[in-house]
Motif scaffolding. Structure first.
Motif, short mmCIF file in Angstrom:
data_model
loop_
_atom_site.label_atom_id
_atom_site.label_comp_id
_atom_site.label_asym_id
_atom_site.label_seq_id
_atom_site.Cartn_x
_atom_site.Cartn_y
_atom_site.Cartn_z
N ARG A 98 17.22 19.38 -17.87
CA ARG A 98 17.38 20.83 -17.93
C ARG A 98 16.52 21.53 -16.88
O ARG A 98 16.97 22.47 -16.21
CB ARG A 98 17.04 21.32 -19.33
CG ARG A 98 17.47 22.75 -19.57
CD ARG A 98 17.24 23.18 -21.00
NE ARG A 98 15.83 23.43 -21.19
CZ ARG A 98 15.13 23.08 -22.27
NH1 ARG A 98 15.70 22.47 -23.26
NH2 ARG A 98 13.85 23.35 -22.35
N ARG A 140 17.72 23.77 -13.68
CA ARG A 140 17.20 25.12 -13.49
C ARG A 140 16.66 25.28 -12.07
O ARG A 140 16.92 26.29 -11.41
CB ARG A 140 16.10 25.40 -14.51
CG ARG A 140 15.55 26.81 -14.41
CD ARG A 140 14.38 27.04 -15.32
NE ARG A 140 14.70 26.74 -16.71
CZ ARG A 140 13.79 26.58 -17.67
NH1 ARG A 140 12.51 26.66 -17.40
NH2 ARG A 140 14.17 26.32 -18.90
N ASP A 141 15.91 24.28 -11.60
CA ASP A 141 15.40 24.32 -10.23
C ASP A 141 16.53 24.35 -9.22
O ASP A 141 16.48 25.09 -8.24
CB ASP A 141 14.50 23.11 -9.96
CG ASP A 141 13.14 23.23 -10.62
OD1 ASP A 141 12.82 24.32 -11.14
OD2 ASP A 141 12.41 22.22 -10.63
N ARG A 190 19.53 25.51 -9.59
CA ARG A 190 20.16 26.84 -9.60
C ARG A 190 19.29 27.85 -8.86
O ARG A 190 19.80 28.70 -8.12
CB ARG A 190 20.41 27.32 -11.03
CG ARG A 190 21.59 26.64 -11.69
CD ARG A 190 21.98 27.32 -12.99
NE ARG A 190 20.88 27.47 -13.93
CZ ARG A 190 20.56 26.60 -14.89
NH1 ARG A 190 21.27 25.50 -15.06
NH2 ARG A 190 19.56 26.83 -15.70
#
Length: 45
Positions: A11, A15-16, A18
């Motif tokens: 996850r 996130r990184d 994105r």
């Protein structure tokens, strides 16, 4: 590594990724995009 740790790591990596993609889209110049690309390549996921 436990299942929860793997899920959390995945996850965070997504996130990184994105955030890096958003930064690439928002970069005003090609040189800035190049800098972001270099930073992204040096990251370990």
């Amino acid at each position: 590594m436990s299942a929860i740790s793997r899920i959390r790591s995945r996850r965070l990596a997504k996130r990184d990724a994105r955030a890096i993609e958003r930064a690439m889209q928002a970069a005003p110049t090609q040189s800035m995009r190049n800098e972001i690309a270099i930073f992204a390549q040096q990251r370990t996921f």
